[in-house]
Write a protein that holds these residues in place. Sequence first.
Motif, PDB file in Angstrom:
ATOM      1  N   THR A 180     -17.778 -37.675   8.383  1.00  0.00           N
ATOM      2  CA  THR A 180     -19.138 -38.151   8.159  1.00  0.00           C
ATOM      3  C   THR A 180     -19.612 -38.915   9.392  1.00  0.00           C
ATOM      4  O   THR A 180     -18.812 -39.439  10.164  1.00  0.00           O
ATOM      5  N   THR A 198     -26.362 -26.027   3.604  1.00  0.00           N
ATOM      6  CA  THR A 198     -25.979 -26.665   4.862  1.00  0.00           C
ATOM      7  C   THR A 198     -26.874 -26.153   5.972  1.00  0.00           C
ATOM      8  O   THR A 198     -27.113 -24.947   6.079  1.00  0.00           O
ATOM      9  N   THR A 220     -25.894 -30.900   8.274  1.00  0.00           N
ATOM     10  CA  THR A 220     -26.283 -31.721   7.129  1.00  0.00           C
ATOM     11  C   THR A 220     -26.143 -30.897   5.859  1.00  0.00           C
ATOM     12  O   THR A 220     -26.542 -29.734   5.827  1.00  0.00           O
ATOM     13  N   ASP A 253     -23.549 -37.275   0.519  1.00  0.00           N
ATOM     14  CA  ASP A 253     -22.253 -37.623   1.088  1.00  0.00           C
ATOM     15  C   ASP A 253     -21.169 -37.130   0.149  1.00  0.00           C
ATOM     16  O   ASP A 253     -21.200 -37.403  -1.050  1.00  0.00           O
ATOM     17  N   GLY A 294     -25.207 -37.604   4.414  1.00  0.00           N
ATOM     18  CA  GLY A 294     -25.153 -36.145   4.328  1.00  0.00           C
ATOM     19  C   GLY A 294     -24.901 -35.441   5.643  1.00  0.00           C
ATOM     20  O   GLY A 294     -24.858 -34.213   5.691  1.00  0.00           O
ATOM     21  N   HIS A 295     -24.720 -36.189   6.715  1.00  0.00           N
ATOM     22  CA  HIS A 295     -24.542 -35.593   8.049  1.00  0.00           C
ATOM     23  C   HIS A 295     -23.070 -35.624   8.438  1.00  0.00           C
ATOM     24  O   HIS A 295     -22.399 -36.633   8.256  1.00  0.00           O
ATOM     25  N   ARG A 342     -27.359 -30.642   2.008  1.00  0.00           N
ATOM     26  CA  ARG A 342     -28.425 -31.124   1.121  1.00  0.00           C
ATOM     27  C   ARG A 342     -28.252 -30.506  -0.262  1.00  0.00           C
ATOM     28  O   ARG A 342     -28.242 -29.287  -0.400  1.00  0.00           O
ATOM     29  N   THR A 374     -31.951 -33.059  -0.923  1.00  0.00           N
ATOM     30  CA  THR A 374     -31.419 -34.414  -0.809  1.00  0.00           C
ATOM     31  C   THR A 374     -30.079 -34.426  -0.071  1.00  0.00           C
ATOM     32  O   THR A 374     -29.113 -33.825  -0.552  1.00  0.00           O
ATOM     33  N   PRO A 375     -30.008 -35.099   1.100  1.00  0.00           N
ATOM     34  CA  PRO A 375     -28.717 -35.204   1.793  1.00  0.00           C
ATOM     35  C   PRO A 375     -27.686 -35.860   0.881  1.00  0.00           C
ATOM     36  O   PRO A 375     -27.990 -36.805   0.158  1.00  0.00           O
TER      37      PRO A 375
END
Length: 162
Positions: free
Chosen positions: A79, A27, A46, A56, A84-85, A48, A53-54
Amino acid sequence: MIAVIAIGGITTLGTTDAAARGGWAVTTIDSVPTPVPGRPIDVEFTIRQHGVTPVDLDEGVSITVTSTDGTGRVFPAATTNVVGHYVAAVTFPAAGEFAWSVQQGWFAPQDLGSITVGSPPSSGSYRYSAPTRYVIGLAGLGFATVAIGDGLRRRRRLVAAT
């Protein structure tokens, strides 16, 4: 023989933890906030997978804040429109030192270290006391008067010389 290997591989895959299978994440916080006690702040970050790779995650994303006495508070994250954010509204209950971490869904939690929360600013607070502000203001006025007077003298000399 092939069936035994396949069953052994499936059993191993089912019993190893996520980290051993490459299921780890990192993170990153967008910017470290300056928290004020009792006031919520948005902490954006975010997640990853493998640090690249981000990803979800459907559930289990939050920020945990733990005081020095061991009391913890969990702030769920939502989200955003970016893969991923996430954002969590975090409130630090008082001034002092806190440990905080991100719960990354099914990934292992990530420790964020410690953060120091200062005292809340009082209403109408200033960096300097009233007498100091008064002296600074008078000094500034004095410097401005000298600078203007100096500029006028130079201008008179230039006009007289032409």
